[in-house]
Design a protein around this motif. Structure first.
Motif, PDB file in Angstrom:
ATOM      1  N   SER A   1       0.831  -1.566   0.145  1.00  0.00           N
ATOM      2  CA  SER A   1       0.004   0.301  -0.053  1.00  0.00           C
ATOM      3  C   SER A   1       0.875   1.084  -0.056  1.00  0.00           C
ATOM      4  CB  SER A   1      -0.632   0.349   1.022  1.00  0.00           C
ATOM      5  OG  SER A   1      -1.144   1.371   1.125  1.00  0.00           O
TER       6      SER A   1
ATOM      7  N   TRP B   1      -0.192   3.987   0.859  1.00  0.00           N
ATOM      8  CA  TRP B   1      -0.266   5.155   1.949  1.00  0.00           C
ATOM      9  C   TRP B   1       0.646   5.111   2.965  1.00  0.00           C
ATOM     10  CZ3 TRP B   1      -3.188   8.320  -0.480  1.00  0.00           C
ATOM     11  CH2 TRP B   1      -4.185   7.294  -0.798  1.00  0.00           C
TER      12      TRP B   1
ATOM     13  N   TRP C   1       0.735   2.354  13.233  1.00  0.00           N
ATOM     14  CA  TRP C   1      -0.445   1.887  12.427  1.00  0.00           C
ATOM     15  C   TRP C   1      -0.352   1.675  10.734  1.00  0.00           C
ATOM     16  CZ3 TRP C   1      -4.036   7.008  13.277  1.00  0.00           C
ATOM     17  CH2 TRP C   1      -4.562   6.758  14.896  1.00  0.00           C
TER      18      TRP C   1
ATOM     19  N   LEU D   1      -1.014  -2.468  10.909  1.00  0.00           N
ATOM     20  CA  LEU D   1      -2.353  -1.874  10.915  1.00  0.00           C
ATOM     21  C   LEU D   1      -3.361  -1.502  10.279  1.00  0.00           C
ATOM     22  CD1 LEU D   1      -1.334  -2.211  15.180  1.00  0.00           C
ATOM     23  CD2 LEU D   1      -1.563  -4.519  13.391  1.00  0.00           C
ATOM     24  N   HIS D   2      -3.125  -0.121  10.319  1.00  0.00           N
ATOM     25  CA  HIS D   2      -3.909   0.882   9.524  1.00  0.00           C
ATOM     26  C   HIS D   2      -3.161   2.015   8.373  1.00  0.00           C
ATOM     27  CE1 HIS D   2      -6.806  -1.158  12.546  1.00  0.00           C
ATOM     28  NE2 HIS D   2      -5.837  -0.137  13.335  1.00  0.00           N
TER      29      HIS D   2
ATOM     30  N   ARG E   1      -4.346   3.045   5.818  1.00  0.00           N
ATOM     31  CA  ARG E   1      -4.787   3.963   5.608  1.00  0.00           C
ATOM     32  C   ARG E   1      -5.355   5.541   6.082  1.00  0.00           C
ATOM     33  NH1 ARG E   1      -7.378   3.392  -0.077  1.00  0.00           N
ATOM     34  NH2 ARG E   1      -7.496   1.438  -0.767  1.00  0.00           N
ATOM     35  N   TRP E   2      -5.072   5.244   7.665  1.00  0.00           N
ATOM     36  CA  TRP E   2      -5.141   5.629   8.301  1.00  0.00           C
ATOM     37  C   TRP E   2      -3.838   6.759   8.346  1.00  0.00           C
ATOM     38  CZ3 TRP E   2      -7.644   2.836  12.540  1.00  0.00           C
ATOM     39  CH2 TRP E   2      -8.715   2.433  12.984  1.00  0.00           C
TER      40      TRP E   2
END
Length: 95
Positions: A15, A17, A61, A64-65, A67-68
């Protein structure tokens, strides 16, 4: 050998992001570090401590996340703007 345009099995998509978010965190760092032009030293130290905490959260993150992470960078810039604006309005910080 794999065909062109196909990814080999076992290689998950990467990703973009978190990379975008970390670039935003780097931009936010320069804002936080340059706050000494308008804020007292103790406020700059406090802002840098907040930035380090946000950076730790961004690192956590990353997987884990993903896009955040860009949202966290935007939140870091908005927080900096709010603190410096409030300091100028209520605490008479000026250049």
């Amino acid at each position: 050998m794999t065909k062109p345009g196909r990814r080999p099995r076992g290689h998950p998509d990467v990703s973009p992001w978190p990379f975008v978010g970390m670039a935003g965190m780097a931009c936010a760092f320069f804002l936080y570090a340059a706050s000494g032009l308008v804020a007292p030293w103790w406020a700059v130290v406090a802002l840098l401590v907040v930035w380090v905490l946000l950076f730790v959260v961004a690192c956590a993150w990353w997987s884990l996340h993903p896009r955040w992470v860009p949202g966290l960078a935007v939140a870091a810039v908005l927080f900096w703007f709010a603190v410096v604006t409030a300091g100028g309005a209520f605490l008479d910080w000026n250049a």
